[in-house]
Design an enzyme around this catalytic site. Structure first.
Site, mmCIF file in Angstrom:
data_model
loop_
_atom_site.group_PDB
_atom_site.id
_atom_site.type_symbol
_atom_site.label_atom_id
_atom_site.label_comp_id
_atom_site.label_asym_id
_atom_site.label_seq_id
_atom_site.Cartn_x
_atom_site.Cartn_y
_atom_site.Cartn_z
ATOM 1 N N HIS A 1 0.846 -1.191 0.000
ATOM 2 C CA HIS A 1 0.000 0.000 0.000
ATOM 3 C C HIS A 1 0.880 1.240 0.000
ATOM 4 C CE1 HIS A 1 -2.924 3.002 1.029
ATOM 5 N NE2 HIS A 1 -2.232 3.309 2.105
ATOM 6 N N HIS B 1 -9.612 10.840 3.992
ATOM 7 C CA HIS B 1 -9.203 11.987 4.813
ATOM 8 C C HIS B 1 -10.364 12.920 5.087
ATOM 9 C CE1 HIS B 1 -5.548 10.447 2.839
ATOM 10 N NE2 HIS B 1 -5.088 10.561 4.060
HETATM 11 N N1 GLN Z 1 -2.189 -0.479 7.069
HETATM 12 C C1 GLN Z 1 -2.116 0.878 7.512
HETATM 13 C C2 GLN Z 1 -3.499 1.357 7.934
HETATM 14 O O1 GLN Z 1 -4.451 0.972 7.364
HETATM 15 C C3 GLN Z 1 -1.603 1.779 6.422
HETATM 16 C C4 GLN Z 1 -1.460 3.199 6.918
HETATM 17 C C5 GLN Z 1 -0.778 4.117 5.946
HETATM 18 O O2 GLN Z 1 -0.828 3.954 4.759
HETATM 19 N N2 GLN Z 1 -0.146 5.147 6.426
HETATM 20 O O3 GLN Z 1 -3.647 2.138 8.837
HETATM 21 ZN ZN ZN Z 2 -2.125 5.016 3.236
#
Ligand code: GLN
Ligand code: ZN
Length: 762
Positions: free
Chosen positions: A648, A701
């Protein structure tokens, strides 16, 4: 004040700036109190003035003879500079009260979008990005700077105001509404800086510092030449204080020579990252004050005083005057080692937080003037403390070194990706357009209460585990109700995605009060990576297998990647950071192997910080990306091809890291897609990326709940760029900052949208 060079008192010891949040985060509490209506503006200002006074007093007592002022801020120094230049966006201008207007620009209101926030060079501090439209006008509003100078003068402080220079201000601003690049407005700013110099002269200021860190980064072509012309014009003004131009966060390269040819009286140069021999060879420094940044302002290691003194010695013959300083503002390190009572003596001896750094600066300045002998005690203590670093067994773990030395290409390579993905599909049996989430679920009151109770010892570890398991039960049940295809455990047990792992790995130390400002009132406590990294026991397996035991749907294992763990920690300075990255990668690799053994079929390794560590200079970027990619692959290539690796990433404008994202070779990459699905996917297609991809379908967000139709539309658009075999459906980041009700509604709409688009596929 007439000719500045003749009248300005020379100084010998300083720092380029200091933290402002308060040794015990007093400013954070006061500002948040003001936002909540509990603290008046007047009381907030009392707290602020008191913090400033204490900070100046400390610097004076330690022996710094020039004290930076105006490094204080209620939120951010770039925003302060936008206020100084009267360049806040028009959407906040209707707000009458200046403080409320300021905070509206910083954090928005119910109907005002705040300024964008982004990383300050390659640090973990975030600044607010000023917006420059074609019709933005500038005018000077020096009241706040002058008030702070007056406060300092009244306190008897030899104050050196610090102002962000015009080049850095514009280079970091963003053009809006089709305006030309902000740097094209430089000629509008120079007269205002001249006007400011006049005010500062009136106020009796002897030295002013203009910060130009933009000169160490390749942000635009021709910045060094621009610096030459801007600072020639500013220094050509006769009525002004002496001027110090500060560059930091790297080697200023050509800019040093260019600035040396202008009439500025002083240059502050980062000699932790810059090269002292190059600086010593610059002609034209013979009549300048060089403020030598030999004490690292942004990492937490004790300075080797002997080395630093030698570096200073190198400059003695070629510069007019020499002052000692931190390499940058100490905004980026904690206040003091004093509250760290749980440090063992060795470790304590290796460290220097801001207070200790100021003492190092003062010691070096005295040694430079009067010889080392008078400072023998400090030099001896330094040598003794640092010597223990050579022999401490925690720094050298033989097993780790043997593993690192034995790494081959096979360790960073998995099977061919399309074959791998076919095997995974057969194993997992997921529908087309599988739905999933990024990892965290809302941090409930129950989670926070349990954490506080554990800290205060009101509950024991067993009870804490029990409560976290019950959180996992709820999150799994929730995801089943919503109908998601690939589930997560929700990360309730993680205080922070880096600290959680650092606390369990050998080689890391967590401070008790080592807070640094991340942005506004938000502070973080980065772990300290000081020794070789090893993983004594599995870190996540129990939680994930527990979650998996509750459902027949696949549950993703959830790990933080090596680059992100490194980026959000203070890292050791006695070996290349790439070595530290590979060590962390081996620990994460061990965890993926254990997860696989426990039957976990999908493992996500998050790398939201991949782009953050990108070097400031173009010449350094490829080497960084090569080791960053290798570290990720080392952490994810120890498992069978049938196990699916996800990653991610937290940004939608990949720019220079797009090729590296493809090179990570994750089976599935989820990524923020704030601009549009199409662009994100086109960018990835352009570099030949052919694995699975989940461009975030909605922005986490914001509290706004996206309608199913809206998500459907973006999925259809995505299908124009990638075929349905590759597309995943997910939000653009973790959900921990959101409320449960919004999350349920948003995810329900997301699942509805995925199902209806799925039904149209043949
Ligand atoms: N796995 C983390 C979450 O879902 C990823 C957080 C991030 O990308 N900063 O909180
Ligand atoms: Zn993230």
């Amino acid at each position: 004040m007439s000719t500045p060079s003749a009248s300005a008192r020379r100084f010998t010891a300083t720092t380029l700036g200091t933290a402002r949040i308060g040794p015990n985060r007093e400013l954070k509490r006061a500002i948040e109190g003001y936002w909540a209506g509990r603290v008046s503006a007047a009381d907030l200002e009392v707290t602020a003035a008191d913090l400033r006074r204490r900070s100046w007093e400390e610097l004076g007592t330690i022996g710094l003879d020039s004290v930076p002022v105006n490094t204080f801020s209620y939120y951010d120094q770039m925003l302060d500079t936008a206020v100084l230049l009267d360049a806040l966006p028009p959407r906040v201008s209707a707000i009458e009260d200046p403080l409320d207007r300021y905070f509206a620009a910083a954090r928005g209101t119910s109907d005002i979008v705040p300024l964008e926030m982004t990383k300050w060079f390659d640090t973990n501090y975030h600044y607010l990005v000023p917006e420059i439209a074609a019709d933005t006008t500038f005018s000077l509003r020096p009241d706040r700077v002058l008030a702070e100078i007056a406060q300092a003068h009244a306190a008897g402080v030899n104050a050196r105001p610090v102002i962000i220079g015009p080049i850095t201000f514009l280079a970091l601003a963003k053009a809006v509404d089709g305006a030309a690049a902000p740097l094209s407005r430089i000629d509008d700013l120079v007269p205002l800086y001249i006007e400011l110099l006049d005010h500062l002269a009136d106020a009796g200021v002897e030295w002013v510092q203009f910060d130009e860190p933009a000169l160490v980064a390749d942000l635009a072509d021709g910045l060094a030449e621009m610096a030459g012309s801007v600072y020639s014009r500013l220094s050509g003004v006769s009525r002004r204080p002496a001027m110090l131009v500060a560059t930091y966060f790297g080697d200023a390269g050509d800019a040093v020579g260019t600035l040396a040819r202008t009439g500025v009286e002083g240059l502050a140069i980062d000699l932790v990252e810059g090269n002292v021999d190059t600086v010593a060879a610059v002609p034209g420094l013979a009549d300048k004050l060089v403020v030598a940044g030999v004490v690292d302002g942004r990492n937490i290691w004790r300075t080797d005083l002997n080395n630093a003194l030698a570096t200073l010695g190198t400059l003695l013959g070629s510069v007019g005057h020499l002052a000692v300083s931190t390499s940058c503002s100490t905004l980026h390190v904690p206040y003091s080692l004093f509250p760290e009572s749980s440090l063992d003596d060795n470790l304590r001896g290796w460290l220097a937080f801001a207070s200790e750094k100021f003492t190092e600066v003062a010691t070096l300045a005295r040694a430079l003037r009067h010889g080392r002998d008078g400072e023998a005690e400090a030099f001896d203590a330094c040598r003794t403390a640092l010597a223990t670093r050579d022999t401490d067994p925690r720094l050298r773990n033989r097993v780790v070194h043997e593993r690192l030395a034995a790494i081959t290409d096979a360790d960073v390579t998995r099977g061919e990706s399309s074959a791998r993905i076919a095997e995974q599909n057969a194993r997992l049996g997921l529908p087309a357009l599988p739905t999933t989430t990024i990892g965290s679920y809302p941090q409930t009151a129950g989670i926070r209460k349990a954490r506080a109770a554990l800290r205060s010892r009101a509950i024991d570890n067993a009870e804490y585990q029990r409560r976290m398991r019950s959180e996992i039960e709820q999150v799994v049940a929730l995801q089943e109700r919503i109908g998601l295809d690939v589930l997560v455990h929700g990360e309730p047990e993680r205080n922070d995605m880096v600290q959680y792992f650092a606390e369990q790995l050998d080689g890391f130390f967590a401070t008790t009060n080592g807070w640094v400002q991340s942005y506004g009132t938000r502070c973080v406590r980065p772990p300290i990576l000081y020794g070789d990294v090893a993983r004594p026991t599995p870190m996540t397996v129990d939680w994930i297998t527990y979650a998996q035991s509750l459902t027949s749907k696949p549950v993703k294992g959830m790990l933080t990647g090596p680059v992100t763990i490194l980026a959000w920690s203070f890292v050791r300075n006695d070996q290349p950071v790439s070595d530290s990255a590979f060590q962390i990668a081996l620990a994460i690799r061990d965890e993926t192997v254990d997860l696989e053994k426990a039957g976990v079929g999908i493992i996500q390794v998050d790398e939201p910080a991949l782009r953050e560590l990108l070097p400031l200079r173009n010449v350094d970027k490829q080497a960084y990306l090569a080791w960053a990619v290798k570290a990720f692959r080392l952490s994810t290539s120890g498992i069978a091809d049938t196990t699916q690796i996800h990653t991610h990433l937290c940004y939608s404008e990949f720019g220079e890291v797009i090729g590296a994202i493809a090179a990570l070779d994750a089976d599935v990459t989820s990524i923020e897609a704030a601009r549009s699905h199409m662009e994100v996917l086109d960018d990835l297609n352009a570099v030949g990326f052919a694995n699975g991809v989940g461009p975030g379908v909605y922005d986490i967000h914001s509290p706004r709940v996206p309608a199913a139709e809206e998500i459907e539309k973006s999925l259809s658009a995505a299908l124009d760029a990638v075929d349905s075999q590759r597309l995943w459906v997910n939000p653009d980041c973790g959900l921990k900052t959101r409320g449960t009700d919004e999350v349920v509604e948003s995810l329900t709409n997301m699942v509805t949208a995925a199902r209806s688009v799925r039904a149209t596929l043949t």
